[in-house]
Motif scaffolding. Structure first.
Motif, mmCIF file in Angstrom:
data_model
loop_
_atom_site.group_PDB
_atom_site.id
_atom_site.type_symbol
_atom_site.label_atom_id
_atom_site.label_comp_id
_atom_site.label_asym_id
_atom_site.label_seq_id
_atom_site.Cartn_x
_atom_site.Cartn_y
_atom_site.Cartn_z
ATOM 1 N N ILE A 32 44.209 49.703 41.843
ATOM 2 C CA ILE A 32 44.692 48.378 41.466
ATOM 3 C C ILE A 32 43.903 47.341 42.249
ATOM 4 C CG2 ILE A 32 46.675 46.818 41.483
ATOM 5 C CD1 ILE A 32 48.412 49.443 41.476
ATOM 6 N N ALA A 33 43.332 46.382 41.535
ATOM 7 C CA ALA A 33 42.627 45.269 42.186
ATOM 8 C C ALA A 33 43.577 44.074 42.236
ATOM 9 C CB ALA A 33 41.356 44.913 41.427
ATOM 10 N N GLN A 34 43.718 43.510 43.435
ATOM 11 C CA GLN A 34 44.629 42.393 43.661
ATOM 12 C C GLN A 34 43.876 41.293 44.400
ATOM 13 O OE1 GLN A 34 47.755 43.150 46.581
ATOM 14 N NE2 GLN A 34 49.184 41.913 45.394
ATOM 15 N N GLN A 35 44.065 40.055 43.980
ATOM 16 C CA GLN A 35 43.464 38.925 44.674
ATOM 17 C C GLN A 35 44.054 38.857 46.078
ATOM 18 O OE1 GLN A 35 40.900 36.918 43.857
ATOM 19 N NE2 GLN A 35 41.107 35.825 45.802
ATOM 20 N N TYR A 36 43.192 38.881 47.091
ATOM 21 C CA TYR A 36 43.665 39.027 48.470
ATOM 22 C C TYR A 36 44.508 37.867 48.973
ATOM 23 C CZ TYR A 36 40.439 35.662 50.574
ATOM 24 O OH TYR A 36 39.794 34.516 50.943
ATOM 25 N N ASP A 37 44.236 36.642 48.534
ATOM 26 C CA ASP A 37 44.930 35.491 49.120
ATOM 27 C C ASP A 37 46.144 35.030 48.313
ATOM 28 O OD1 ASP A 37 43.271 34.611 47.088
ATOM 29 O OD2 ASP A 37 42.452 32.914 48.213
ATOM 30 N N THR A 38 46.211 35.362 47.024
ATOM 31 C CA THR A 38 47.346 34.911 46.206
ATOM 32 C C THR A 38 48.281 36.049 45.815
ATOM 33 O OG1 THR A 38 46.188 35.249 44.104
ATOM 34 C CG2 THR A 38 45.919 33.076 45.191
ATOM 35 N N GLY A 39 47.815 37.289 45.919
ATOM 36 C CA GLY A 39 48.621 38.428 45.511
ATOM 37 C C GLY A 39 48.568 38.703 44.019
ATOM 38 N N GLU A 40 47.816 37.916 43.279
ATOM 39 C CA GLU A 40 47.695 38.094 41.834
ATOM 40 C C GLU A 40 47.114 39.480 41.512
ATOM 41 O OE1 GLU A 40 45.727 35.416 38.298
ATOM 42 O OE2 GLU A 40 44.657 35.531 40.207
ATOM 43 N N VAL A 41 47.808 40.233 40.652
ATOM 44 C CA VAL A 41 47.307 41.539 40.223
ATOM 45 C C VAL A 41 46.265 41.288 39.140
ATOM 46 C CG1 VAL A 41 47.888 43.755 39.183
ATOM 47 C CG2 VAL A 41 49.462 42.689 40.803
ATOM 48 N N LEU A 42 45.056 41.784 39.359
ATOM 49 C CA LEU A 42 43.939 41.474 38.485
ATOM 50 C C LEU A 42 43.668 42.538 37.427
ATOM 51 C CD1 LEU A 42 41.587 40.187 41.305
ATOM 52 C CD2 LEU A 42 42.854 38.790 39.650
ATOM 53 N N MET A 43 43.589 43.785 37.845
ATOM 54 C CA MET A 43 43.215 44.845 36.911
ATOM 55 C C MET A 43 43.515 46.209 37.504
ATOM 56 S SD MET A 43 39.066 45.081 37.345
ATOM 57 C CE MET A 43 38.982 46.825 36.953
ATOM 58 N N SER A 86 40.178 44.501 51.671
ATOM 59 C CA SER A 86 40.859 45.639 52.297
ATOM 60 C C SER A 86 41.137 46.691 51.237
ATOM 61 C CB SER A 86 42.167 45.212 52.972
ATOM 62 O OG SER A 86 43.117 44.805 52.011
ATOM 63 N N VAL A 87 41.323 47.916 51.703
ATOM 64 C CA VAL A 87 41.650 49.036 50.816
ATOM 65 C C VAL A 87 42.797 49.802 51.460
ATOM 66 C CG1 VAL A 87 40.798 51.135 49.695
ATOM 67 C CG2 VAL A 87 39.238 49.206 50.053
ATOM 68 N N ALA A 88 43.820 50.120 50.670
ATOM 69 C CA ALA A 88 44.981 50.849 51.188
ATOM 70 C C ALA A 88 45.407 51.912 50.184
ATOM 71 C CB ALA A 88 46.139 49.884 51.438
ATOM 72 N N LEU A 89 45.997 52.978 50.709
ATOM 73 C CA LEU A 89 46.617 54.004 49.871
ATOM 74 C C LEU A 89 48.110 53.737 49.804
ATOM 75 C CD1 LEU A 89 44.928 57.278 51.197
ATOM 76 C CD2 LEU A 89 44.450 56.056 49.063
ATOM 77 N N ASP A 90 48.724 54.061 48.674
ATOM 78 C CA ASP A 90 50.176 53.938 48.604
ATOM 79 C C ASP A 90 50.817 55.093 49.370
ATOM 80 O OD1 ASP A 90 49.870 56.093 46.816
ATOM 81 O OD2 ASP A 90 51.409 55.352 45.474
ATOM 82 N N THR A 95 47.502 56.406 44.640
ATOM 83 C CA THR A 95 47.045 55.130 44.090
ATOM 84 C C THR A 95 46.366 54.338 45.201
ATOM 85 O OG1 THR A 95 48.914 55.089 42.548
ATOM 86 C CG2 THR A 95 47.759 53.009 42.885
ATOM 87 N N VAL A 96 45.288 53.666 44.827
ATOM 88 C CA VAL A 96 44.542 52.841 45.778
ATOM 89 C C VAL A 96 44.805 51.370 45.440
ATOM 90 C CG1 VAL A 96 42.215 52.217 46.566
ATOM 91 C CG2 VAL A 96 42.734 54.589 45.995
ATOM 92 N N LEU A 97 45.056 50.572 46.462
ATOM 93 C CA LEU A 97 45.177 49.126 46.299
ATOM 94 C C LEU A 97 43.965 48.499 46.976
ATOM 95 C CD1 LEU A 97 46.723 46.551 45.499
ATOM 96 C CD2 LEU A 97 47.839 46.663 47.744
ATOM 97 N N VAL A 98 43.163 47.792 46.168
ATOM 98 C CA VAL A 98 41.979 47.127 46.700
ATOM 99 C C VAL A 98 42.225 45.626 46.634
ATOM 100 C CG1 VAL A 98 39.472 46.893 46.558
ATOM 101 C CG2 VAL A 98 40.558 48.986 45.741
#
Length: 144
Positions: A32-43, A86-90, A95-98
């Motif tokens: 999951i790609a998320q905008q780092y500063d707003t939290g918006e889920v991108l794709m 940043s990159v994190a695992l759930d 699942t990866v959160l980027v």
């Protein structure tokens, strides 16, 4: 002649990360790609060990295309680059959160995010989006 077996080359991904990942049958994890500063889920894209390794070491998101069966670096053809913050695992490591700084559109349709065009339920009204539109409701959907 005997049967030759070949050991696959070791993954360049850090072994401590590789050991934790829970992959699908085809060796992929959703990313999951998320905008780092707003939290918006991108794709959402897919990564295998190599794509994750490239993402971690280059600072640019690399995905595995299931349809084309090849790696793609977000923005190489469109200019809509994802710079990794940043990159994190759930908690299940499946699942990866980027978190990224997205330049331009994240969606292949040209939209900022892949998740704003087809809202099927509004958290504000509790109704599905189609029912709210049919009733003439002026309650905004989440994507607006």
């Amino acid at each position: 002649m005997g049967v030759m077996t070949r050991t696959p080359p070791p993954s360049p991904l850090d072994p401590s990360i590789a050991a934790r990942l829970k992959r699908s049958a085809d060796g992929l994890v959703p990313a999951i790609a998320q905008q780092y500063d707003t939290g918006e889920v991108l794709m959402l894209g897919w990564m295998n060990d190599e794509a994750l390794h490239r993402t971690l070491t280059t600072g640019r998101c690399t995905y595995w295309s299931r349809s084309r069966q090849e790696y793609w670096v977000k923005g190489d053809t469109s200019g809509h680059v994802q710079y990794v913050k940043s990159v994190a695992l759930d908690c299940d490591a499946d699942t990866v959160l980027v978190k990224v700084d997205q330049v331009g559109a994240a969606c292949h349709t040209g939209a900022r995010t892949c998740f704003d065009a087809d809202v099927i339920k509004s958290a504000v009204s509790g109704e599905d989006a189609a029912s709210a539109e049919d009733a003439g409701s002026d309650v905004p959907s989440l994507g607006q």
